[in-house]
Design a protein around this motif. Structure first.
Motif, short mmCIF file in Angstrom:
data_model
loop_
_atom_site.label_atom_id
_atom_site.label_comp_id
_atom_site.label_asym_id
_atom_site.label_seq_id
_atom_site.Cartn_x
_atom_site.Cartn_y
_atom_site.Cartn_z
N VAL A 244 26.62 16.34 18.21
CA VAL A 244 26.68 17.29 17.10
C VAL A 244 27.91 18.15 17.31
CG1 VAL A 244 25.49 19.14 15.86
CG2 VAL A 244 24.17 17.29 16.91
N LYS A 245 28.85 18.04 16.38
CA LYS A 245 30.15 18.69 16.56
C LYS A 245 30.21 20.11 16.05
CE LYS A 245 31.85 14.94 18.26
NZ LYS A 245 32.13 14.82 19.66
N CYS A 246 29.25 20.51 15.23
CA CYS A 246 29.26 21.87 14.68
C CYS A 246 27.82 22.35 14.56
CB CYS A 246 29.93 21.87 13.31
SG CYS A 246 29.96 23.49 12.53
N ILE A 247 27.51 23.44 15.26
CA ILE A 247 26.16 23.98 15.24
C ILE A 247 26.24 25.48 14.95
CG2 ILE A 247 24.02 24.35 16.53
CD1 ILE A 247 25.00 22.08 18.43
N GLY A 248 25.43 25.93 14.02
CA GLY A 248 25.32 27.37 13.78
C GLY A 248 24.03 27.85 14.43
N TRP A 249 24.16 28.65 15.47
CA TRP A 249 22.98 29.14 16.19
C TRP A 249 22.52 30.46 15.59
CZ3 TRP A 249 21.01 25.56 19.13
CH2 TRP A 249 21.83 24.65 19.79
N ASP A 250 21.24 30.56 15.28
CA ASP A 250 20.63 31.83 14.91
C ASP A 250 20.01 32.39 16.18
OD1 ASP A 250 21.35 31.28 12.33
OD2 ASP A 250 19.33 30.83 11.63
N MET A 251 20.49 33.55 16.60
CA MET A 251 20.08 34.11 17.88
C MET A 251 19.44 35.48 17.67
SD MET A 251 21.23 31.76 19.94
CE MET A 251 21.17 32.52 21.55
N ALA A 252 18.58 35.86 18.61
CA ALA A 252 17.96 37.19 18.59
C ALA A 252 18.01 37.76 20.00
CB ALA A 252 16.52 37.10 18.11
N LEU A 253 18.35 39.01 20.10
CA LEU A 253 18.38 39.68 21.40
C LEU A 253 17.07 40.44 21.59
CD1 LEU A 253 19.91 40.36 23.97
CD2 LEU A 253 20.96 42.28 22.75
N THR A 254 16.36 40.07 22.64
CA THR A 254 15.09 40.74 22.95
C THR A 254 15.27 41.57 24.22
OG1 THR A 254 14.25 39.00 24.41
CG2 THR A 254 13.87 38.72 22.03
N GLU A 255 14.24 42.28 24.60
CA GLU A 255 14.30 43.05 25.84
C GLU A 255 14.50 42.14 27.04
OE1 GLU A 255 10.76 45.41 25.91
OE2 GLU A 255 11.44 46.69 24.27
N SER A 256 14.09 40.87 26.92
CA SER A 256 14.24 39.91 28.02
C SER A 256 15.54 39.14 27.96
CB SER A 256 13.07 38.91 27.98
OG SER A 256 11.85 39.58 28.06
N GLY A 257 16.33 39.36 26.94
CA GLY A 257 17.60 38.64 26.79
C GLY A 257 17.65 37.88 25.47
N TRP A 258 18.70 37.07 25.33
CA TRP A 258 18.90 36.31 24.09
C TRP A 258 17.91 35.17 23.98
CZ3 TRP A 258 21.81 37.87 20.20
CH2 TRP A 258 22.82 38.79 20.44
N VAL A 259 17.42 34.93 22.78
CA VAL A 259 16.56 33.78 22.48
C VAL A 259 17.11 33.06 21.26
CG1 VAL A 259 14.47 34.76 23.51
CG2 VAL A 259 14.94 35.13 21.09
N VAL A 260 16.84 31.77 21.21
CA VAL A 260 17.28 30.95 20.08
C VAL A 260 16.22 31.00 18.99
CG1 VAL A 260 17.96 28.65 19.34
CG2 VAL A 260 18.47 29.40 21.66
N VAL A 261 16.64 31.34 17.79
CA VAL A 261 15.75 31.28 16.65
C VAL A 261 15.77 29.86 16.11
CG1 VAL A 261 15.27 32.17 14.32
CG2 VAL A 261 16.10 33.71 16.13
N GLU A 262 16.99 29.34 15.89
CA GLU A 262 17.14 27.95 15.45
C GLU A 262 18.61 27.57 15.54
OE1 GLU A 262 15.98 27.50 11.39
OE2 GLU A 262 17.53 28.81 10.62
N GLY A 263 18.85 26.27 15.53
CA GLY A 263 20.20 25.73 15.45
C GLY A 263 20.34 24.96 14.16
N ASN A 264 21.47 25.13 13.49
CA ASN A 264 21.71 24.47 12.20
C ASN A 264 22.91 23.55 12.32
OD1 ASN A 264 19.79 26.10 10.44
ND2 ASN A 264 20.95 27.68 11.47
N TRP A 265 22.75 22.31 11.88
CA TRP A 265 23.83 21.32 12.04
C TRP A 265 25.08 21.69 11.28
CZ3 TRP A 265 26.20 18.54 8.22
CH2 TRP A 265 25.59 18.55 6.98
N ALA A 266 24.97 22.39 10.19
CA ALA A 266 26.15 22.81 9.42
C ALA A 266 26.00 24.31 9.18
CB ALA A 266 26.26 22.06 8.11
N THR A 267 26.71 25.07 9.95
CA THR A 267 26.59 26.51 9.85
C THR A 267 27.07 27.03 8.49
OG1 THR A 267 27.14 28.58 10.93
CG2 THR A 267 28.85 26.92 10.90
N GLN A 268 26.49 28.08 8.06
CA GLN A 268 26.91 28.73 6.82
C GLN A 268 28.01 29.74 7.13
OE1 GLN A 268 25.71 28.15 3.59
NE2 GLN A 268 24.81 26.38 4.58
#
Length: 103
Positions: free
Chosen positions: A43-67
């Motif tokens: 996968v050559k292009c991924i748009g990661w939706d990330m969230a920062l929590t008290e424990s650190g960064w977590v992945v919400v989702e990865g999208n093959w074609a970022t907006q």
């Protein structure tokens, strides 16, 4: 309570949990996203939706074609030429319309 009142209440609740941008630990997020991308090299292009929590960064989702609509709004210019060139370099077939890239 109407729907808009619930939405306002939820926004206020979420705002109380926001972390100031200067405390967001962006380098940690970049490192995590890079490691995840390296795990799926096909996968050559991924748009990661990330969230920062008290424990650190977590992945919400990865999208093959970022907006790319938001950066274009902020920059007040289209990014089609720039993104097409970048994605050619990684051999990615780029569909500007589905990625939300204009002019």
């Amino acid at each position: 309570m109407y729907h808009t009142d619930l939405a306002k209440e939820r926004v206020l609740e979420l705002k109380s949990h926001l972390i100031p941008a200067e405390e967001a630990r962006w380098d940690e997020m970049k490192e995590l996203c890079t490691k995840m991308a390296e795990m799926i090299p096909s996968v050559k292009c991924i748009g990661w939706d990330m969230a920062l929590t008290e424990s650190g960064w977590v992945v919400v989702e990865g999208n093959w074609a970022t907006q790319l609509v938001v950066p274009q709004i902020v920059l007040q210019k289209g990014l089609k030429k720039e993104m097409t060139e970048v994605l050619k370099q990684v051999d990615h077939v780029f569909d500007p319309v589905s990625a939300g890239v204009y002019l």
